[in-house]
Design a protein around this motif. Sequence first.
Motif, short mmCIF file in Angstrom:
data_model
loop_
_atom_site.label_atom_id
_atom_site.label_comp_id
_atom_site.label_asym_id
_atom_site.label_seq_id
_atom_site.Cartn_x
_atom_site.Cartn_y
_atom_site.Cartn_z
N THR A 117 11.78 -21.62 -22.70
CA THR A 117 10.76 -22.18 -22.20
C THR A 117 11.16 -23.61 -22.14
N TYR A 120 6.57 -26.06 -19.62
CA TYR A 120 5.31 -25.40 -20.13
C TYR A 120 4.39 -25.94 -19.99
N TYR A 129 -0.64 -22.63 -25.46
CA TYR A 129 0.26 -22.52 -24.80
C TYR A 129 0.68 -21.14 -23.43
N SER A 131 3.31 -20.96 -19.95
CA SER A 131 4.76 -21.14 -19.15
C SER A 131 4.03 -21.60 -17.61
#
Length: 284
Positions: A117, A120, A129, A131
């Motif tokens: 991660t 992000y 959330y 990416s």
Amino acid sequence: MEEIYAKFVSQKISKTRWRPLPPGSLQTAETFATGSWDNEENYVSLWSIGDFGNLDSDGGFEGDHQLLCDIKHHGDVMDLQFFDQERIVAASSTGCVTVFLHHPNNQTLSVNQQWTTAHYHTGPGSPSYSSAPCTGVVCNNPEIVTVGEDGRINLFRADHKEAVRTIVWEVHFHPSNPDHLFTCSEDGSLWHWNASTDVPEKSSLFHQGGRSSTFLSHSISNQANVHQSVISSWLSTDPAKDRIEITSLLPSRSLSVNSLDVLGPCLVCGTDAEAIYVTRHLFS
């Protein structure tokens, strides 16, 4: 002009990189890496070339580049750099950054280190959330610097599991005047980027001006001729509009400036120095 030799590999190739030669070596480059994109399965591959032009017993060229090894890569390969003679760093459209290790004894590639991660759009673990593609990577052993579409610049070390440092917290266009951009950063900076047509002309590409301002060229050449009224100042090809004025809005650097907001002539920002800064005279 020497001949160019082609090899069809049944993959769309996004990046190619020669493996660096050892210091002081008089050899020519013989090994390169490739990364693929927009395929059902993407790969990071290592290739070797020989002496082009010599025919082997089957009538083929001995110098034809041959696949040494490859490994599956999750997402598109957005960038690819050799970290050293044995390690390759790949940037992924998934926001992941991976260090692959080449094992010359059995010609295989394995994952040596991975930051899943690295980039992000919101904090890991939050409901929203998602990416963000990692768009670029540069290496200077033992450090790796990455940039992504989340606006972050990450500094990694090969032997660290987390980023050593992360920079570029928030970016805001002025809601009614998009020629003005505002950014805040972990290094304590709060900048006003002015691309409006009244930015004064400067003869040099990069010139330090008054009021803690910098004038920076932002030319983009050979764009299609489109009426200037519908072109953003950030994309203008008019030489008279070819400067960005960058002004520091804080009197001195402090701890991280974590957030900002702008409305009309007013700006507010908050910092790790336990201070809130407010101005109501942005354009005066």
